[in-house]
Design a protein around this motif. Structure first.
Motif, PDB file in Angstrom:
ATOM      1  N   LEU A 202      39.781  37.875  34.518  1.00 44.22           N
ATOM      2  CA  LEU A 202      38.644  37.043  34.121  1.00 44.22           C
ATOM      3  C   LEU A 202      38.898  35.555  34.316  1.00 44.22           C
ATOM      4  CD1 LEU A 202      35.808  36.930  32.921  1.00 44.22           C
ATOM      5  CD2 LEU A 202      36.837  36.943  30.640  1.00 44.22           C
ATOM      6  N   PHE A 203      40.117  35.101  34.014  1.00 44.67           N
ATOM      7  CA  PHE A 203      40.394  33.664  34.039  1.00 44.67           C
ATOM      8  C   PHE A 203      41.323  33.237  35.177  1.00 44.67           C
ATOM      9  CE2 PHE A 203      39.138  34.463  29.633  1.00 44.67           C
ATOM     10  CZ  PHE A 203      38.242  33.431  29.407  1.00 44.67           C
ATOM     11  N   GLY A 204      41.873  34.195  35.918  1.00 40.20           N
ATOM     12  CA  GLY A 204      42.719  33.850  37.048  1.00 40.20           C
ATOM     13  C   GLY A 204      44.132  33.436  36.684  1.00 40.20           C
ATOM     14  N   THR A 207      50.456  34.152  35.241  1.00 37.07           N
ATOM     15  CA  THR A 207      51.559  34.719  34.462  1.00 37.07           C
ATOM     16  C   THR A 207      51.120  34.873  33.012  1.00 37.07           C
ATOM     17  OG1 THR A 207      52.466  32.575  33.807  1.00 37.07           O
ATOM     18  CG2 THR A 207      53.247  33.506  35.918  1.00 37.07           C
ATOM     19  N   PRO A 208      51.805  35.740  32.240  1.00 38.38           N
ATOM     20  CA  PRO A 208      51.511  35.805  30.801  1.00 38.38           C
ATOM     21  C   PRO A 208      51.703  34.466  30.102  1.00 38.38           C
ATOM     22  CG  PRO A 208      52.754  37.729  31.476  1.00 38.38           C
ATOM     23  CD  PRO A 208      52.750  36.803  32.657  1.00 38.38           C
ATOM     24  N   GLY A 209      52.680  33.687  30.566  1.00 38.32           N
ATOM     25  CA  GLY A 209      52.888  32.369  29.982  1.00 38.32           C
ATOM     26  C   GLY A 209      51.685  31.462  30.177  1.00 38.32           C
ATOM     27  N   GLU A 210      51.052  31.569  31.333  1.00 36.24           N
ATOM     28  CA  GLU A 210      49.849  30.772  31.592  1.00 36.24           C
ATOM     29  C   GLU A 210      48.707  31.231  30.688  1.00 36.24           C
ATOM     30  OE1 GLU A 210      46.949  30.017  35.412  1.00 36.24           O
ATOM     31  OE2 GLU A 210      49.125  30.014  35.739  1.00 36.24           O
ATOM     32  N   THR A 211      48.585  32.549  30.482  1.00 33.24           N
ATOM     33  CA  THR A 211      47.593  33.066  29.535  1.00 33.24           C
ATOM     34  C   THR A 211      47.837  32.502  28.145  1.00 33.24           C
ATOM     35  OG1 THR A 211      47.240  35.127  30.754  1.00 33.24           O
ATOM     36  CG2 THR A 211      46.718  35.159  28.407  1.00 33.24           C
TER      37      THR A 211
END
Length: 307
Positions: A202-204, A207-211
């Motif tokens: 959904l947001f592109g 990485t999980p860290g970026e999420t």
């Protein structure tokens, strides 16, 4: 301390296990699955309610009776004349991959926020309120705003609010609508339990860290980014840490894995576990779930695993 837990969403009729003898009928849905694990893994004194809207047909009555048998109430959820539950069927292809067919456009649950007074009464006194992106997706715009406002009011009354964005593209008219609603979910929640694959879609996020960093900026103080069988990224108290599963598990059926993780994590937190310990506990429970067919393990087998 005695807790009252409320989960909001849609519990559907599930048809599975097609054979020459027909289908096996059950009840399931993301927020219901999570409440199932919260109920099973919490102390017997804990009060649990599934807040939705129900029809007046025999299947709806079966749903409510099923909830009651498992010590789950429906608070002030309305019974809608002429409405029925949503329905989905699970089928397997030649390679054993699952696919889902849904019939839910006219389900009673889409009206769960149509009576603001009853909704407010259902949430009153809750220690923990849980909802998801699917809860938001099934509602019309005005009803979604009513729901988010009621949840915000409950948070002002000291309820903890847990939210799993649980993005399902087919439920949204366009990605932009989903992004707007899910960001509203972030703002409303004190605990956010996203799945990295959903957030990436959904947001592109890369990485999980970026999420994690993106959701931190929206305000929640507690975030657990799930990554399937990989380590979860846990943020609490201003710090993030990776929590890996205690062992590698070969899954038999991944249905309900994320929902059971959420339920176990929240049960652990309510029992006084640290966020890191609750994530490890949640990995253990999810690992047991994926070793069995179906989303729901029996309540009795879960009771001995309470934190």
């Amino acid at each position: 301390m005695l807790h009252r837990i409320v989960s909001i969403g849609e519990c559907m009729i599930e048809l599975s296990g097609k054979s020459d003898d027909g289908w096996r009928q059950g009840f399931a849905g993301d927020t219901f699955n999570t409440l199932w694990y919260l109920r099973a893994l919490s102390s017997p004194e804990t009060s649990t309610d599934y807040v939705s809207a129900f029809g007046d047909d025999p299947f709806s009555r079966q749903q409510i009776e099923f909830l009651d048998r498992n010590r789950i109430g429906i608070a002030e959820s309305p019974i809608i004349e002429g409405k029925t539950p949503g329905l989905y069927a699970i089928t397997l292809d030649a390679a054993g991959e699952r696919s889902f067919t849904y019939w839910r456009n006219d389900a009673a649950a889409r009206m769960l926020a149509d009576d603001p007074k009853r909704l407010t009464q259902s949430l009153s006194g809750a220690s923990l309120i849980y909802f998801s992106g699917i809860t938001l997706a099934i509602l019309a715009d005005a009803a979604r705003e009513t729901l988010l406002s009621a949840i915000s009011d409950a948070r002002d009354e000291n309820a903890s609010i847990a939210f799993d964005p649980n993005y399902r593209p087919r439920l949204w008219p366009r990605p932009e609508a989903a992004r707007t609603a899910i960001r509203q979910g972030y703002w409303t929640a004190s605990i956010v339990l996203p799945t990295f694959d959903d957030e990436r879609a959904l947001f592109g996020d890369k990485t999980p860290g970026e999420t994690l960093e993106r959701i931190i900026a929206e305000g929640p103080g507690e975030i657990v980014v799930k990554s399937g069988g990989e380590a979860a990224l846990v943020y609490h108290g201003g710090e993030g840490v990776e929590v890996a599963p205690p062992e590698s598990v070969e899954p038999i059926d991944t249905t309900g894995a994320g929902d059971s993780f959420n339920g176990a994590y929240l049960a652990g937190r309510l029992a006084g576990m640290t966020a890191e310990a609750a994530a490890l506990y949640a990995h253990k429970i999810a690992g047991k779930v994926i070793r069995h067919h179906g989303a729901l393990l029996p309540m009795k087998s879960l009771a001995i695993l309470r934190p």
